[in-house]
Design an enzyme around this catalytic site. Structure first.
Site, PDB file in Angstrom:
ATOM      1  N   LEU A  16       0.870  -1.181   0.000  1.00  0.00           N
ATOM      2  CA  LEU A  16       0.000   0.000   0.000  1.00  0.00           C
ATOM      3  C   LEU A  16       0.907   1.232   0.000  1.00  0.00           C
ATOM      4  O   LEU A  16       1.162   1.855   1.024  1.00  0.00           O
ATOM      5  CB  LEU A  16      -0.921  -0.021   1.218  1.00  0.00           C
ATOM      6  CG  LEU A  16      -2.039   1.009   1.247  1.00  0.00           C
ATOM      7  CD1 LEU A  16      -2.919   0.900   0.008  1.00  0.00           C
ATOM      8  CD2 LEU A  16      -2.895   0.844   2.482  1.00  0.00           C
ATOM      9  N   HIS A  17       1.441   1.559  -1.172  1.00  0.00           N
ATOM     10  CA  HIS A  17       2.382   2.669  -1.328  1.00  0.00           C
ATOM     11  C   HIS A  17       1.620   3.993  -1.461  1.00  0.00           C
ATOM     12  O   HIS A  17       0.398   4.018  -1.394  1.00  0.00           O
ATOM     13  CB  HIS A  17       3.301   2.420  -2.524  1.00  0.00           C
ATOM     14  CG  HIS A  17       2.549   2.189  -3.805  1.00  0.00           C
ATOM     15  ND1 HIS A  17       2.107   3.212  -4.602  1.00  0.00           N
ATOM     16  CD2 HIS A  17       2.144   1.039  -4.395  1.00  0.00           C
ATOM     17  CE1 HIS A  17       1.467   2.718  -5.654  1.00  0.00           C
ATOM     18  NE2 HIS A  17       1.474   1.386  -5.544  1.00  0.00           N
ATOM     19  N   ALA A  18       2.343   5.077  -1.635  1.00  0.00           N
ATOM     20  CA  ALA A  18       1.748   6.420  -1.603  1.00  0.00           C
ATOM     21  C   ALA A  18       0.623   6.613  -2.623  1.00  0.00           C
ATOM     22  O   ALA A  18      -0.431   7.148  -2.293  1.00  0.00           O
ATOM     23  CB  ALA A  18       2.824   7.480  -1.805  1.00  0.00           C
ATOM     24  N   ALA A  21      -2.351   4.430  -1.587  1.00  0.00           N
ATOM     25  CA  ALA A  21      -2.953   4.981  -0.367  1.00  0.00           C
ATOM     26  C   ALA A  21      -3.751   6.239  -0.683  1.00  0.00           C
ATOM     27  O   ALA A  21      -4.826   6.463  -0.116  1.00  0.00           O
ATOM     28  CB  ALA A  21      -1.865   5.286   0.662  1.00  0.00           C
TER      29      ALA A  21
END
Length: 81
Positions: A16-18, A21
Site C-alpha cells: 500500500l504505497h503512496a 494509499a
C-alpha cells in the site's frame, strides 16, 4: 445493527504505497462513513494517506477494514467487496 468487517490481502507487489494509499483515501472520503484499516495492533482511518502509509502494509499482508459508522445505502453488495 450488525458490524461489517472484511479481511483483505494486499496483492500489489509494492504494498500500500503512496499512490495506492492516495486512491484509497480519495475513495474513502467519498462516503459518509468512518472507515478504518486494521493491521495487527495498528489501525488508521482509510481517509488519511499518512495514516495508511504508517501501517507499513506490504505485499501479502492481511488487513481488516471496517466502517465505524454503517452506511444507509452502500453502492455495492457487501459480499462483492
Amino acid at each position: 445493527m450488525a458490524k461489517i468487517e472484511r479481511e483483505i490481502t494486499i496483492l500489489n507487489k509494492l504494498g500500500l504505497h503512496a499512490r495506492a494509499a492516495t486512491k484509497l483515501a480519495v475513495l474513502a472520503n467519498a462516503f459518509d462513513a468512518n472507515i478504518i484499516l486494521i493491521q495487527g495492533q495498528k489501525q488508521a482511518s482509510a481517509a488519511s494517506v499518512l495514516g495508511l502509509l504508517m501501517l507499513e502494509t506490504g505485499m501479502g499482508k492481511k488487513s481488516v477494514w471496517s466502517p465505524m459508522a454503517q452506511m444507509q445505502n452502500p453502492p455495492w453488495k457487501p459480499s462483492v467487496i
